[in-house]
Design a protein around this motif. Structure first.
Motif, mmCIF file in Angstrom:
data_model
loop_
_atom_site.group_PDB
_atom_site.id
_atom_site.type_symbol
_atom_site.label_atom_id
_atom_site.label_comp_id
_atom_site.label_asym_id
_atom_site.label_seq_id
_atom_site.Cartn_x
_atom_site.Cartn_y
_atom_site.Cartn_z
ATOM 1 N N SER A 294 38.268 24.345 37.537
ATOM 2 C CA SER A 294 39.461 25.086 37.123
ATOM 3 C C SER A 294 39.045 26.505 36.743
ATOM 4 O O SER A 294 37.937 26.742 36.294
ATOM 5 N N ASP A 295 39.954 27.447 36.936
ATOM 6 C CA ASP A 295 39.650 28.842 36.630
ATOM 7 C C ASP A 295 39.903 29.133 35.161
ATOM 8 O O ASP A 295 40.671 28.447 34.503
ATOM 9 N N PHE A 296 39.263 30.187 34.678
ATOM 10 C CA PHE A 296 39.489 30.600 33.306
ATOM 11 C C PHE A 296 40.628 31.609 33.280
ATOM 12 O O PHE A 296 40.791 32.377 34.230
ATOM 13 N N PRO A 297 41.393 31.632 32.214
ATOM 14 C CA PRO A 297 42.462 32.640 32.129
ATOM 15 C C PRO A 297 41.844 34.041 32.178
ATOM 16 O O PRO A 297 40.822 34.295 31.538
ATOM 17 N N VAL A 298 42.453 34.913 32.959
ATOM 18 C CA VAL A 298 41.905 36.272 33.119
ATOM 19 C C VAL A 298 42.276 37.130 31.910
ATOM 20 O O VAL A 298 43.434 37.169 31.497
ATOM 21 N N VAL A 299 41.270 37.758 31.342
ATOM 22 C CA VAL A 299 41.500 38.694 30.243
ATOM 23 C C VAL A 299 41.005 40.052 30.715
ATOM 24 O O VAL A 299 39.897 40.163 31.237
ATOM 25 N N ASP A 300 41.829 41.084 30.553
ATOM 26 C CA ASP A 300 41.441 42.400 31.055
ATOM 27 C C ASP A 300 40.230 42.973 30.332
ATOM 28 O O ASP A 300 39.260 43.383 30.941
ATOM 29 N N ARG A 301 40.326 43.018 29.005
ATOM 30 C CA ARG A 301 39.225 43.594 28.236
ATOM 31 C C ARG A 301 38.835 42.626 27.126
ATOM 32 O O ARG A 301 39.307 42.749 25.994
ATOM 33 N N PRO A 302 37.982 41.664 27.458
ATOM 34 C CA PRO A 302 37.633 40.655 26.456
ATOM 35 C C PRO A 302 36.869 41.223 25.253
ATOM 36 O O PRO A 302 36.970 40.714 24.145
ATOM 37 N N LEU A 303 36.118 42.306 25.474
ATOM 38 C CA LEU A 303 35.291 42.839 24.387
ATOM 39 C C LEU A 303 36.093 43.757 23.475
ATOM 40 O O LEU A 303 36.658 44.753 23.920
#
Lengths: 513, 229
Positions: free
Chosen positions: A155-164
């Protein structure tokens, strides 16, 4: 348990009442793998729990029928828990005989030393069974025990634009290393980050982890010590607040979570299999990783074949240092602390046969004098001794000089409190075994080692010990002395390593002269 | 074997002449098991040194008195003896052996079991059986493993009906529970002396249930031995 082979499939047999020929999994010449049936409705819970893992059937809260259905439709595989390394056919049967002395390997933890394996009459397979006591605490792996792995879609991970989300800034030295880590993540290559004690290693990882998370990669930060997992978890949760993070150590609750970022003890990696795109190993030189091949095995088999591997250390082994010099290993150094002061260089002082003096209730004069100097200038100190036994003899002598002096060792129940007391300046001098050699930071202390010739004080231990002094920007200096009864190679190499780092730091303009 | 430290062998004439077996565990670990010594309850073997005076009635303990006053249970178990007190250390070692399933740990107790068994006279030594489900889960019967490791031959006179784990029940629940054991088929124990073997004596309920079945089927005397209590 035993398996039956029918129509090219393995079928688990829980009862041995039938007359059909059944096998213990390790005795099968090969295990049939089935092609994936795209129309099969797999259980997403099982997928979450098993993707990138290798677990025992007992560890999975699903029925054997459900597990088997996933196998038959090509979503999971059974692997041998213990592999016989040669599969010499015995007689005409084609099945290997069980108790010839074939070399074995525990597939989960990599143990292959025969003296480790144990034998027992197993009620599950009804035979004399061989099991691995080395990784027993994670559930018993034996010759009749399959390891279950997921081979279906991930399964894919939810996409986060700027995790940091980190607002801090990096020192010059850190910036260079940070860029190299980022490159290693992008190019899925290997890198050693050789950073002096107090350089700020963790922050150097942030950009690389950020890159991995944005491109949907799975990241693991592994370290040999539970203390370090506990310390790193809140820091990373703060830096990556939108990312799901699992923190794994013996006894932690998050064992079955499927997360994009995992922080784990190297021991916990034994449950993973080809899981990570980016594997970061912190404190590679630290006990027990340095001496335990099991944990090195764990690192290798838990990462994907095509993945980045980043090592962090303050004190690489002799072998690795050589590989760096010869250009055989990609590395980057952070030779200076963020506060731009050089590392305190240890002094070597001969103190005679200190052990013999201890039997008479005395300490060498130069050690006594060193302590008196600390007392006169009211400076705190950490004093290292090689063994608990010698420490117990030293303590009463020191207590005569100051009754507030304390000692600490690994099994001391008051370990945490005593470290706190030193930090709060309630203890003038703390006497310790190598347990405090790394990971603990006191802003303003001097450091001495008694009996630095002992073999427990390796080069890396001594560099770490010296690294306790001069940590804070407010008090960047501190004295480090190795009191010895004969100089060792380790002592000289440790001093040389520290001097070399200082020189490099000055050359690169990372230290103010 | 327990602490994985190197064992420094004790040098004596016996070891020199090869009469002693190589020790499995170091002296330090061996000393960590707390052997039961001194005055103890005549029935269950509980050491009086660690019991409040008020729970001692003459030569037996309060618990055994309660068992003996109960018509249903009186005289079921003639005598129990245990090797060690159930300290944290012993508890950990037994847990690794039995729940984690480190079978080779049975060897640790070989010497002590042999020594104590010499003091018993019996016809059959019988491990407390596990239900089929529990046996599959653990992979082996811990009591049987201990008997075999010590070089004795266990006799299976009993079978067990599956039920909840003992360790999840209170004392009253354990005592009131209906019969959990039945005689194995085709065995004859008329006028025989039986020695039951289990790893832990907690309330004594398991052993008394087993003893009662054996007595109902003709056994003249039933004793028991456990590692810890």
């Amino acid at each position: 348990m035993r398996f039956l082979i029918k129509e090219g499939k393995l079928i688990p047999k829980l009862d041995s009442s039938d007359d059909e020929t059944t096998f213990s999994i390790s005795n099968l010449p090969e295990i049939p793998q089935l092609s994936t049936n795209p129309f099969f409705e797999y259980n997403p819970e099982l997928q979450k729990m098993l993707a990138g893992k290798q677990l025992l059937i007992d560890e999975l809260p699903f029925t054997i029928d459900e597990i088997q259905a996933h196998y038959e439709n090509g979503y999971l595989v059974y692997r041998k828990g213990i592999q016989k390394q040669e599969n010499r056919p015995h007689g005409s049967s084609g099945v290997t005989e069980k108790h010839t002395n074939l070399p074995r390997i525990c597939v989960r933890c990599g143990t292959s030393d025969e003296s480790w394996f144990g034998e027992f009459p197993c009620a599950r397979c009804g035979e004399r069974d061989i099991y691995c006591p080395k990784c027993l605490m994670m559930g018993r792996v034996s010759e009749c025990t399959p390891l279950v792995c997921w081979v279906g879609p991930e399964s894919d991970f939810p996409v986060v634009d700027r995790p940091l989300e980190w607002a801090g800034s990096l020192s010059e030295g850190q910036q260079v290393a940070s860029q190299r880590v980022l490159d290693a993540v992008k190019t899925t290559s290997e890198l050693l980050v050789w950073a002096v004690a107090g350089a700020g290693k963790t922050e150097v990882l942030f950009a690389g982890i950020n890159e991995a998370l944005t491109s949907g990669k799975r990241v693991c930060l592994a370290t040999p010590r539970t203390d370090v997992v506990l310390e790193l978890t809140p820091r990373l949760k703060k830096a990556f607040p939108q990312t799901k993070i699992a923190s794994l150590y013996g006894g932690s609750e998050e064992r079955h979570e499927f997360t994009q970022l995992t922080i784990a003890t190297t021991h916990q990696l034994l449950r993973f299999y080809k899981a990570f795109d980016v594997m970061i190993v912190d404190e590679v030189d630290a006990f027990p990783y340095s001496i335990d091949e099991t944990l090195q095995y764990a690192v290798q088999q838990s990462r994907k074949l095509d993945s980045s591997l980043i090592y962090l250390t303050a004190t690489p082994s002799k072998q690795w240092q050589k590989e760096c010099r010869l250009g055989k290993r990609k590395y980057v150094t952070i030779p200076a602390r963020y506060h731009r002061h050089p590392l305190p260089v240890p002094k070597l002082e001969w103190s005679g046969n200190w052990e013999k003096m201890l039997t008479k209730g005395k300490l060498p004069a130069n050690i006594i004098k060193w302590i008196e100097t600390r007392q006169a200038s009211r400076r705190q100190a950490l004093l290292f001794a090689p063994k608990i036994a010698s420490m117990e003899k030293i303590l009463p002598i020191l207590r005569k000089m100051d009754p507030l002096i304390e000692s600490v060792h690994a099994e001391d129940p008051d370990r945490k409190e005593k470290v706190m007391k030193l930090r709060n300046k309630e203890i003038p001098i703390l006497l310790s075994t190598t347990i405090l050699e790394r990971g603990v930071t006191f802003p303003n202390i001097d450091v001495a080692v008694i009996g630095s010739e002992d073999r427990i004080f390796t080069e890396s231990a001594l560099v770490q010990i010296a690294g306790r002094a001069g940590r804070s920007a407010d008090f960047p200096t501190g004295e480090v002395v190795f009191f010895h009864y004969g100089k060792t190679e380790a002592m000289l190499s440790a001093r040389k390593q520290i001097e070399m780092m200082n020189k490099e730091g000055i050359k690169k303009g990372l230290i103010d002269v | 074997m327990l602490c994985h430290e190197e064992i420094e062998p004790e040098i004596s004439w016996r070891s020199f002449l090869g009469k002693d077996q190589a020790p499995k565990i170091c002296t330090e670990c061996k000393d960590s098991f707390a052997p039961i010594t001194g005055e103890k309850c005549e029935i269950c073997g509980r050491p009086f040194d660690f019991l409040e005076e008020e729970y001692r009635i003459g030569n037996i303990c309060m618990d055994c008195k309660r068992w003996e006053e109960n018509e249903e249970w009186s005289g079921s178990l003639d005598k129990n003896r245990s090797l060690y007190r159930y300290t944290d250390f012993t508890k950990e070692v037994i847990a690794r052996f039995k729940f984690r399933g480190d079978y080779v740990f049975a060897d640790i107790f070989t010497e002590d079991i042999k020594t104590v068994l010499q003091a018993f006279q019996y016809d059959y030594i019988v491990p407390i059986p596990l239900s089929d489900e529990r046996l599959y889960e653990r992979g082996f019967n811990q009591s049987e493993a201990l008997i075999k490791a010590a070089g004795y031959t266990p006799t299976h006179l009993l079978t067990r009906i599956h039920s909840e784990k003992q360790s999840k029940k209170s004392r009253d629940e354990r005592i009131q529970i209906e019969q959990v054991f039945k005689m194995a088929e085709g065995v004859e124990i008329e006028c025989k002396t039986i020695l039951l073997f289990d790893d832990i004596y907690t309330t004594g309920s398991t052993l008394r249930h087993a003893a009662k079945v054996l007595k109902q089927n003709g056994a003249s005397k039933v004793m028991s031995l456990t590692l810890a209590r």
